[in-house]
Design a protein around this motif. Sequence first.
Motif, PDB file in Angstrom:
ATOM      1  N   TYR A  75       2.485 -10.123   5.697  1.00 20.04           N
ATOM      2  CA  TYR A  75       1.112  -9.785   5.316  1.00 20.04           C
ATOM      3  C   TYR A  75       0.174  -9.981   6.502  1.00 20.04           C
ATOM      4  CZ  TYR A  75      -3.346  -9.687   2.953  1.00 20.04           C
ATOM      5  OH  TYR A  75      -4.613  -9.378   2.584  1.00 20.04           O
ATOM      6  N   LEU A  87      -4.507 -14.606   0.789  1.00 17.93           N
ATOM      7  CA  LEU A  87      -3.049 -14.640   0.702  1.00 17.93           C
ATOM      8  C   LEU A  87      -2.616 -14.932  -0.723  1.00 17.93           C
ATOM      9  CD1 LEU A  87      -2.192 -16.657   3.947  1.00 17.93           C
ATOM     10  CD2 LEU A  87      -1.724 -14.242   3.507  1.00 17.93           C
ATOM     11  N   ARG A  90      -3.321 -11.766  -2.949  1.00 18.89           N
ATOM     12  CA  ARG A  90      -2.533 -10.607  -2.544  1.00 18.89           C
ATOM     13  C   ARG A  90      -1.050 -10.813  -2.802  1.00 18.89           C
ATOM     14  NH1 ARG A  90      -5.893  -6.779  -2.686  1.00 18.89           N
ATOM     15  NH2 ARG A  90      -7.132  -6.294  -0.848  1.00 18.89           N
ATOM     16  N   LEU A  91      -0.547 -11.975  -2.464  1.00 20.24           N
ATOM     17  CA  LEU A  91       0.889 -12.213  -2.587  1.00 20.24           C
ATOM     18  C   LEU A  91       1.262 -12.729  -3.970  1.00 20.24           C
ATOM     19  CD1 LEU A  91       1.533 -13.860   0.894  1.00 20.24           C
ATOM     20  CD2 LEU A  91       1.795 -11.462   0.221  1.00 20.24           C
TER      21      LEU A  91
ATOM     22  N   TRP B  33      -2.283  -4.430   4.023  1.00 20.13           N
ATOM     23  CA  TRP B  33      -1.299  -5.234   3.277  1.00 20.13           C
ATOM     24  C   TRP B  33      -0.267  -4.328   2.630  1.00 20.13           C
ATOM     25  CZ3 TRP B  33      -1.038  -4.668  -2.055  1.00 20.13           C
ATOM     26  CH2 TRP B  33      -2.086  -3.930  -2.618  1.00 20.13           C
ATOM     27  N   GLY B  36       2.357  -3.870   5.344  1.00 12.42           N
ATOM     28  CA  GLY B  36       3.081  -5.100   5.645  1.00 12.42           C
ATOM     29  C   GLY B  36       4.184  -5.426   4.661  1.00 12.42           C
ATOM     30  N   LEU B  37       3.887  -5.323   3.388  1.00  5.34           N
ATOM     31  CA  LEU B  37       4.817  -5.874   2.416  1.00  5.34           C
ATOM     32  C   LEU B  37       5.305  -4.867   1.395  1.00  5.34           C
ATOM     33  CD1 LEU B  37       3.678  -9.416   1.443  1.00  5.34           C
ATOM     34  CD2 LEU B  37       5.933  -8.650   2.117  1.00  5.34           C
TER      35      LEU B  37
END
Lengths: 172, 172
Positions: A75, A87, A90-91, B33, B36-37
Amino acid sequence: MSHAGICTSYRPRELAITSQHVTPKPMDAEEPWMRGLHADTGYLLYRLGLRSGQLFNTFLQESGLRLRHYAVLRYLAGAEGALQRELSTRLGYDPSAIVGLVDDLERLGMTERRPSPDDRRSKIVVLTEDGRAFLRGTDEAGRRVTNDLLAPLDTAERETLQALLLRVVDRP
Amino acid sequence: MSHAGICTSYRPRELAITSQHVTPKPMDAEEPWMRGLHADTGYLLYRLGLRSGQLFNTFLQESGLRLRHYAVLRYLAGAEGALQRELSTRLGYDPSAIVGLVDDLERLGMTERRPSPDDRRSKIVVLTEDGRAFLRGTDEAGRRVTNDLLAPLDTAERETLQALLLRVVDRP
DNA sequence: GAGCAATAATTGGTGACGTCAATAGTTGTT
DNA sequence: AACAACTATTGACGTCACCAATTATTGCTC
């Protein structure tokens, strides 16, 4: 207390022994265990999610990181700095989990915490050069994991799957 | 009489799987993002697996069971009795986990352990009438979970996704 | 401009979960 | 009769998701 909190250990009492047992089942396409479980897309996702996580973690094992660390790094690679709060949302990890993850990455010299000029509560996590180098070094191996997982599918099918999953996951 | 045993090979019926069912999302998402993921199908599976498991567990919360218990019940519903060893390999749970799960279900009166007439080491787990009643009562609600999870997809897309996931999960 | 609700990072605790090691009882084989 | 393989089971260890509470800081509001 290894497993269930909803009950204490139970010792099976004496059970009536009946000679009746399972009836042999023909293994045709209508396998009953198929109807029971794998017919459910939600359960399939749960199951494949587990397998995917395992694959990633074994791949990352030698590097000392785990999937969650890797997710943070990737990320950050696309974000050029992110608040820990960012973070977290988003994650999808708990804010408290982010703390430990960033601690680990910082200890390995892959990220840095910098104070936010706008808000002194926040901290901005950025990739260090070591972190970037790690991502470059594992980029190809990371692709191999997904490649392995999706082995039964050809290229077109993988693209279809990717598009479908994106639609599902991107729901606000 | 030999038990049905453990099926080692299953060949999913052929389905026409093309990308025509899905409208490819315009990667207008310049969102970093994204690059990235979420570009990684393996990670998407991991993430959706988590969400799916959470949904199932919250749905089951009131019943006192969790997803793993539910998986056992649904498997038993289609199998008319299964060795614990069979449950372990089929559901992908550790044999020691099966012990606890069956303990819980037995305590709730939903399953019974019967000695196998063929092998005194094994035990056959069967659904009780209470277990069957529970499944009947939660059948519709269970479908609603998957329905909710796959909300962004239409019927054709869901079938496509289901078929693709089946192909991936059934790999030996 | 002084209180006050909201927020960001953090700590700690709890239960669920995956994995492995070890054991007792049983089976099949040699 | 001895031995290897298997089934269910227990126990231990580390990870993870979830929740509550704390501290420092911000923004709002009266």
